[in-house]
Design an enzyme around this catalytic site. Structure first.
Site, mmCIF file in Angstrom:
data_model
loop_
_atom_site.group_PDB
_atom_site.id
_atom_site.type_symbol
_atom_site.label_atom_id
_atom_site.label_comp_id
_atom_site.label_asym_id
_atom_site.label_seq_id
_atom_site.Cartn_x
_atom_site.Cartn_y
_atom_site.Cartn_z
ATOM 1 N N CYS A 72 0.857 -1.178 0.000
ATOM 2 C CA CYS A 72 0.000 0.000 0.000
ATOM 3 C C CYS A 72 0.897 1.233 0.000
ATOM 4 O O CYS A 72 2.120 1.129 0.050
ATOM 5 C CB CYS A 72 -0.916 0.023 1.222
ATOM 6 S SG CYS A 72 -2.114 -1.328 1.284
ATOM 7 N N ASP A 132 -6.347 -5.638 10.405
ATOM 8 C CA ASP A 132 -5.136 -5.458 11.198
ATOM 9 C C ASP A 132 -4.819 -3.974 11.392
ATOM 10 O O ASP A 132 -4.142 -3.601 12.344
ATOM 11 C CB ASP A 132 -3.950 -6.188 10.570
ATOM 12 C CG ASP A 132 -3.673 -5.777 9.128
ATOM 13 O OD1 ASP A 132 -4.577 -5.234 8.481
ATOM 14 O OD2 ASP A 132 -2.551 -6.025 8.649
#
Length: 283
Positions: A2, A100
């Site tokens: 990301c 998460d």
């Protein structure tokens, strides 16, 4: 993979230009083709490009705590997040996702800067706590995930997963660091905390940076480092068994995903692993 980026006014609550933040975030689109979002409040702008791996439906970022006072942008994976969710729930935290990423905001609320000591994984994240007027950035122990930042003369701080996102802001000086050039030709890369530009830095592996608005920006803090010691004797077979156990545990943690994934293991490594396992079982 990301991408994260952001602009923080370390002196006050000056306006963050959406177009500038959007430009910085778009420069990292290749890191996260699945989604791209921004969060802007007085003196704070956060951007995220997402590659969906865990909690595809509700794990979008920037992600907030229950009352919206803590927000995080995160690149990486926290492998032990399921255990941490259970632990944090016993401390009274309410989760609205199974991501998460959400573990990070609640871990910050419970443990502050020591939250990184509870994480097993590869990560680079930036977290803004509005109540404490604090920015907290951290990078994983071995520096798998990158994190660049720069302190501008006007009191703004920029950060991003790639140096190009800082350049997209337009305010970063492009003065070349001669030491960075020397390291590049000697090592093939520019070692942390240096970058090719004098004004920009890389957060080093195993380091965190805590910035309180209105106070001078401090130097990063080491929260972990490799410790070499000769006073830990272990027999050969025991060392082999421990290595196999840790490798199996490491692979197991990395297999958590909501999308198809693959793993590559060389034939040589496969044979060595099987041989080690046979010796361990026969011992």
């Amino acid at each position: 993979m990301c991408g994260i980026t952001g602009i923080i006014d370390t002196r006050g609550g000056r306006e963050i230009e959406r177009a500038v933040l959007q430009r910085m975030n778009d420069s990292q689109m290749h890191r996260g083709p699945d989604d791209g979002r921004l969060h802007i409040e007085p003196g704070v702008g956060l951007g995220h490009r997402r590659l969906s791996i865990i909690d595809i439906a509700t794990g979008q970022q920037p992600l907030f705590n229950e009352d919206g006072s803590v927000v995080v942008v995160f690149n990486g994976e926290i492998y032990n997040y399921q255990n941490l969710i259970a632990e944090l729930q016993t401390l009274g935290h309410v989760f609205r996702t199974r991501s998460d990423t959400e573990v990070i905001v609640h871990a910050w609320e419970s443990w502050g800067a020591d939250c990184v000591l509870h994480f097993r994984g590869m990560f680079a994240f930036a977290l803004w706590d509005r109540k404490q007027q604090t920015l907290f950035m951290a990078r994983d122990r071995l520096g798998v995930k990158p994190l660049y930042y720069a302190r501008l003369n006007d009191g703004y701080l920029l950060f991003g997963s790639e140096l190009k996102s800082l350049l997209a802001h337009g305010g970063l000086r492009r003065d070349i660091d001669p030491n960075g050039i020397e390291e590049y030709f000697a090592l093939g890369y520019v070692a942390e905390p240096r970058t090719i530009f004098k004004q920009a830095q890389k957060l080093s592996p195993g380091h965190s940076l805590l910035i309180r608005r209105g106070q001078p920006v401090p130097e990063p803090r080491v929260y972990w480092d490799v410790r070499f010691s000769l006073n830990n004797p272990i027999a050969g077979p025991d060392a082999q068994a421990e290595l196999v156990r840790r490798l199996e545990d490491s692979v197991r943690l990395r297999m958590v995903s909501e999308v198809p994934l693959g793993a590559f293991l060389s034939e040589t490594m496969r044979k060595r692993t099987e041989s080690s396992r046979r010796r361990t079982n026969s011992a």
